[in-house]
Design a protein around this motif. Structure first.
Motif, PDB file in Angstrom:
ATOM      1  N   GLU A  67     -45.827  40.737  -8.490  1.00 39.30           N
ATOM      2  CA  GLU A  67     -45.391  41.240  -7.043  1.00 39.30           C
ATOM      3  C   GLU A  67     -45.717  40.347  -5.674  1.00 39.30           C
ATOM      4  O   GLU A  67     -45.047  41.354  -5.058  1.00 39.30           O
ATOM      5  CB  GLU A  67     -46.497  42.623  -7.241  1.00 39.30           C
ATOM      6  CG  GLU A  67     -46.919  43.478  -6.197  1.00 39.30           C
ATOM      7  CD  GLU A  67     -45.097  44.136  -6.234  1.00 39.30           C
ATOM      8  OE1 GLU A  67     -44.825  45.305  -5.446  1.00 39.30           O
ATOM      9  OE2 GLU A  67     -43.769  44.233  -7.378  1.00 39.30           O
ATOM     10  N   ARG A  68     -46.924  40.186  -5.632  1.00 42.32           N
ATOM     11  CA  ARG A  68     -47.464  39.423  -4.829  1.00 42.32           C
ATOM     12  C   ARG A  68     -46.461  38.583  -3.772  1.00 42.32           C
ATOM     13  O   ARG A  68     -45.777  38.442  -3.295  1.00 42.32           O
ATOM     14  CB  ARG A  68     -48.315  38.738  -4.705  1.00 42.32           C
ATOM     15  CG  ARG A  68     -49.072  38.055  -3.182  1.00 42.32           C
ATOM     16  CD  ARG A  68     -50.694  37.625  -3.215  1.00 42.32           C
ATOM     17  NE  ARG A  68     -51.410  38.014  -3.431  1.00 42.32           N
ATOM     18  CZ  ARG A  68     -52.573  38.089  -4.014  1.00 42.32           C
ATOM     19  NH1 ARG A  68     -53.054  36.532  -3.607  1.00 42.32           N
ATOM     20  NH2 ARG A  68     -53.717  39.091  -4.248  1.00 42.32           N
ATOM     21  N   ARG A  69     -45.661  37.301  -5.181  1.00 43.89           N
ATOM     22  CA  ARG A  69     -44.234  36.472  -4.901  1.00 43.89           C
ATOM     23  C   ARG A  69     -43.515  37.499  -4.816  1.00 43.89           C
ATOM     24  O   ARG A  69     -42.601  37.014  -4.110  1.00 43.89           O
ATOM     25  CB  ARG A  69     -44.353  36.117  -5.935  1.00 43.89           C
ATOM     26  CG  ARG A  69     -43.931  34.526  -6.194  1.00 43.89           C
ATOM     27  CD  ARG A  69     -43.878  33.476  -7.605  1.00 43.89           C
ATOM     28  NE  ARG A  69     -41.913  32.936  -7.251  1.00 43.89           N
ATOM     29  CZ  ARG A  69     -41.997  32.711  -7.785  1.00 43.89           C
ATOM     30  NH1 ARG A  69     -41.739  33.212  -9.403  1.00 43.89           N
ATOM     31  NH2 ARG A  69     -40.602  32.354  -8.488  1.00 43.89           N
ATOM     32  N   LEU A  70     -43.327  38.517  -5.141  1.00 47.45           N
ATOM     33  CA  LEU A  70     -41.843  39.399  -5.103  1.00 47.45           C
ATOM     34  C   LEU A  70     -41.864  39.889  -3.333  1.00 47.45           C
ATOM     35  O   LEU A  70     -40.728  40.026  -2.467  1.00 47.45           O
ATOM     36  CB  LEU A  70     -41.719  40.367  -5.999  1.00 47.45           C
ATOM     37  CG  LEU A  70     -40.876  41.667  -5.411  1.00 47.45           C
ATOM     38  CD1 LEU A  70     -39.173  41.155  -5.082  1.00 47.45           C
ATOM     39  CD2 LEU A  70     -41.274  42.885  -6.376  1.00 47.45           C
ATOM     40  N   ARG A  71     -43.243  40.385  -2.957  1.00 46.08           N
ATOM     41  CA  ARG A  71     -43.344  40.811  -1.637  1.00 46.08           C
ATOM     42  C   ARG A  71     -43.130  39.954  -0.834  1.00 46.08           C
ATOM     43  O   ARG A  71     -42.484  40.075   0.402  1.00 46.08           O
ATOM     44  CB  ARG A  71     -45.180  41.659  -1.508  1.00 46.08           C
ATOM     45  CG  ARG A  71     -44.221  42.813  -2.509  1.00 46.08           C
ATOM     46  CD  ARG A  71     -46.249  43.217  -2.707  1.00 46.08           C
ATOM     47  NE  ARG A  71     -46.322  43.973  -1.333  1.00 46.08           N
ATOM     48  CZ  ARG A  71     -46.085  45.056  -0.730  1.00 46.08           C
ATOM     49  NH1 ARG A  71     -45.647  45.751  -1.980  1.00 46.08           N
ATOM     50  NH2 ARG A  71     -45.778  45.637   0.585  1.00 46.08           N
ATOM     51  N   ARG A  72     -43.609  38.435  -1.098  1.00 44.81           N
ATOM     52  CA  ARG A  72     -43.582  37.912  -0.165  1.00 44.81           C
ATOM     53  C   ARG A  72     -42.218  37.367   0.097  1.00 44.81           C
ATOM     54  O   ARG A  72     -41.544  37.397   0.918  1.00 44.81           O
ATOM     55  CB  ARG A  72     -44.213  36.205  -0.031  1.00 44.81           C
ATOM     56  CG  ARG A  72     -44.148  35.191   0.801  1.00 44.81           C
ATOM     57  CD  ARG A  72     -45.845  33.886   0.219  1.00 44.81           C
ATOM     58  NE  ARG A  72     -45.147  33.271  -0.923  1.00 44.81           N
ATOM     59  CZ  ARG A  72     -45.645  33.606  -1.700  1.00 44.81           C
ATOM     60  NH1 ARG A  72     -46.993  34.519  -1.788  1.00 44.81           N
ATOM     61  NH2 ARG A  72     -46.053  33.361  -3.429  1.00 44.81           N
ATOM     62  N   ALA A  73     -41.609  37.114  -1.054  1.00 40.94           N
ATOM     63  CA  ALA A  73     -39.664  36.689  -1.311  1.00 40.94           C
ATOM     64  C   ALA A  73     -38.796  37.639  -0.049  1.00 40.94           C
ATOM     65  O   ALA A  73     -38.451  37.601   1.053  1.00 40.94           O
ATOM     66  CB  ALA A  73     -39.585  36.289  -2.044  1.00 40.94           C
ATOM     67  N   LEU A  74     -39.114  39.304  -0.384  1.00 42.47           N
ATOM     68  CA  LEU A  74     -38.746  39.735   0.717  1.00 42.47           C
ATOM     69  C   LEU A  74     -39.206  40.220   1.844  1.00 42.47           C
ATOM     70  O   LEU A  74     -38.395  40.170   2.575  1.00 42.47           O
ATOM     71  CB  LEU A  74     -38.977  41.311  -0.500  1.00 42.47           C
ATOM     72  CG  LEU A  74     -38.696  42.005  -1.652  1.00 42.47           C
ATOM     73  CD1 LEU A  74     -39.092  43.285  -2.256  1.00 42.47           C
ATOM     74  CD2 LEU A  74     -37.021  42.141  -1.722  1.00 42.47           C
ATOM     75  N   ALA A  75     -40.179  39.989   2.068  1.00 39.24           N
ATOM     76  CA  ALA A  75     -40.518  39.417   3.580  1.00 39.24           C
ATOM     77  C   ALA A  75     -40.189  38.786   3.930  1.00 39.24           C
ATOM     78  O   ALA A  75     -39.578  38.212   5.885  1.00 39.24           O
ATOM     79  CB  ALA A  75     -42.196  39.405   3.598  1.00 39.24           C
ATOM     80  N   GLN A  76     -39.751  37.325   4.094  1.00 37.88           N
ATOM     81  CA  GLN A  76     -39.223  36.386   4.514  1.00 37.88           C
ATOM     82  C   GLN A  76     -38.294  36.122   4.445  1.00 37.88           C
ATOM     83  O   GLN A  76     -37.153  35.442   5.184  1.00 37.88           O
ATOM     84  CB  GLN A  76     -39.828  34.891   2.965  1.00 37.88           C
ATOM     85  CG  GLN A  76     -41.043  34.764   3.892  1.00 37.88           C
ATOM     86  CD  GLN A  76     -41.637  33.423   2.477  1.00 37.88           C
ATOM     87  OE1 GLN A  76     -40.843  32.591   2.025  1.00 37.88           O
ATOM     88  NE2 GLN A  76     -42.616  32.983   3.116  1.00 37.88           N
ATOM     89  N   ALA A  77     -36.904  37.553   3.949  1.00 40.66           N
ATOM     90  CA  ALA A  77     -35.595  36.579   4.073  1.00 40.66           C
ATOM     91  C   ALA A  77     -34.841  37.650   5.119  1.00 40.66           C
ATOM     92  O   ALA A  77     -36.060  37.918   5.600  1.00 40.66           O
ATOM     93  CB  ALA A  77     -35.342  37.758   2.428  1.00 40.66           C
ATOM     94  N   ASP A  78     -33.631  37.829   5.011  1.00 45.23           N
ATOM     95  CA  ASP A  78     -33.351  38.002   6.752  1.00 45.23           C
ATOM     96  C   ASP A  78     -32.902  39.103   6.391  1.00 45.23           C
ATOM     97  O   ASP A  78     -32.783  40.094   7.312  1.00 45.23           O
ATOM     98  CB  ASP A  78     -32.058  37.509   6.810  1.00 45.23           C
ATOM     99  CG  ASP A  78     -31.867  35.229   7.116  1.00 45.23           C
ATOM    100  OD1 ASP A  78     -32.775  35.348   8.112  1.00 45.23           O
ATOM    101  OD2 ASP A  78     -31.845  34.824   5.934  1.00 45.23           O
TER     102      ASP A  78
END
Length: 391
Positions: A146-157
């Motif tokens: 979950e933490r990795r998912l949230r980080r990826a969603l935050a970093q996307a455009d």
């Protein structure tokens, strides 16, 4: 040329050189992407053991987009990322959460789609028919990632959230979110005024209320809950009809239950129907209320599709239907009190037929504002705006 690269989990089967078997709905969606995207469209699919719901054979030349097939687990080639103005992919399977780093330094943008919140994925994993060890493993996997998912969603455009639970969980992470309600209900498929008038006269006449549900006959859908509900209605002498349309592992138990309880005159189990030509006309003309016992907060397209047919929803409370109910005013919420709670709600509707008629009109109005064309155009407009934001 502005190139859109889509990374899709859609299933495929290779037949011979230059021909593949793909799901019809997937190909139709890709053709619409081709029409609305101002440039080249590429789609990456991965080989593997897949089940295709509506298979059809296509030649690569007739697809209308460039299909790139990779081996199972193979990474996306750097050349494709180099040439893409936009990479569009799902985050739910967590296979491409490294893309923010991969796209760093490249000119292309990255947008994720997300359908399930953590609570939804956890609940789905627990509800599946599997050994306890596997269900626990699914929960642990989701918690760890979950933490990795949230980080990826935050970093996307940008991110596209399908349904209310995913939007509530993740849209604040990203500066360019879009919430949408995915469905297959095109505007010409919506219930006609004449059909609404016929249904209104029938409902107000006191005729038996006609309930319908369609989908996969799985434990997650709680389809066996329809048996005690129908049994209680019959015992109370309520006039009703209930159609269950679908297939799945619980089909045999459901049919056996209908026979054992003597419900064959009121309750029918039917096989899956072709969506456009059979299922939609059937819902518009031969049902009054969509009955849902599902407790998982899955953003099912059937919610909006039922509303578009003029069927208000009588549904068990969950995070998806609760928010959709508040937004549409096209149905009723039932607490998780089992068959008894659902029976009491049905008895109230049996006495207040005017509420059914009003909710039916609200249902069509809401579905019209969220038709397939409208939702798809919103998503594509959002993607084009992201690509041209730096122009």
């Amino acid at each position: 040329m502005t190139s859109l690269l889509m990374l899709s989990p859609a299933p495929l089967a290779e037949v011979v050189a230059g021909e593949v078997v793909l799901d019809v709905k997937f190909v139709e969606g890709m053709k619409l992407h081709s029409l609305l995207w101002p440039g080249k469209l590429r789609c990456v699919l991965w080989r593997g053991p897949h089940r295709i719901d509506e298979p059809m054979r296509y030649s690569l030349a007739q697809l209308g987009f460039e299909l790139i097939i990779l081996d199972h687990g193979a990474p996306v080639p750097d050349l494709l990322l180099d040439e893409a103005a936009l990479v569009y992919c799902s985050a739910d399977d967590m296979k491409h959460l490294d893309l923010p780093q991969a796209m760093s330094g490249r000119f292309g943008k990255l947008v994720y789609t997300i359908e399930q919140s953590l609570s939804g994925r956890m609940a789905s994993g627990i509800a599946q028919q599997a050994k306890l060890r596997r269900r626990i493993g699914s929960a642990v996997f989701n918690l760890r990632h979950e933490r990795r998912l949230r980080r990826a969603l935050a970093q996307a455009d940008g991110i596209h959230c399908n349904g209310y639970p995913a939007a509530r969980a993740y849209q604040r992470l990203n500066g360019n979110p879009l919430r949408y309600l995915d469905n297959r209900m095109r505007t010409p498929m919506l219930a006609r005024r004449s059909e609404h008038q016929i249904r209104t006269r029938r409902v107000l006449s006191g005729a038996p209320l006609r309930f319908l549900w369609y989908g996969a006959l799985t434990p997650e859908s709680r389809v066996l809950d329809y048996l005690p509900i129908a049994c209680l209605m019959a015992q109370r002498g309520l006039p009703f009809e209930l159609e269950i349309i679908g297939s799945g592992p619980l089909a045999g138990r459901l049919q056996d239950g209908i026979s054992a309880l003597g419900l064959g005159a009121q309750m029918r189990l039917l096989p899956p129907q072709p969506f456009d030509v059979n299922l939609i006309p059937r819902m518009r003309q031969r049902a009054d209320i969509f009955l849902s016992t599902r407790r998982l907060p899955t953003p099912l397209s059937s919610y909006v599709e039922a509303l578009g047919c003029g069927l208000p929803i009588l549904g068990t409370r969950n995070a998806m239907w609760s928010r959709l109910h508040a937004a549409s005013n096209a149905g009723w919420l039932v607490g998780r009190g089992g068959a008894g709670a659902m029976l009491r709600a049905i008895e109230r509707l049996h006495e207040d037929r005017g509420a059914v008629v009003k909710a039916s009109q609200n249902a069509v109005d809401f579905a019209r504002a969220h038709s397939f064309e409208t939702v798809f155009a919103q998503r594509m407009t959002h993607l084009r705006a992201l690509v041209h934001a730096d122009d």
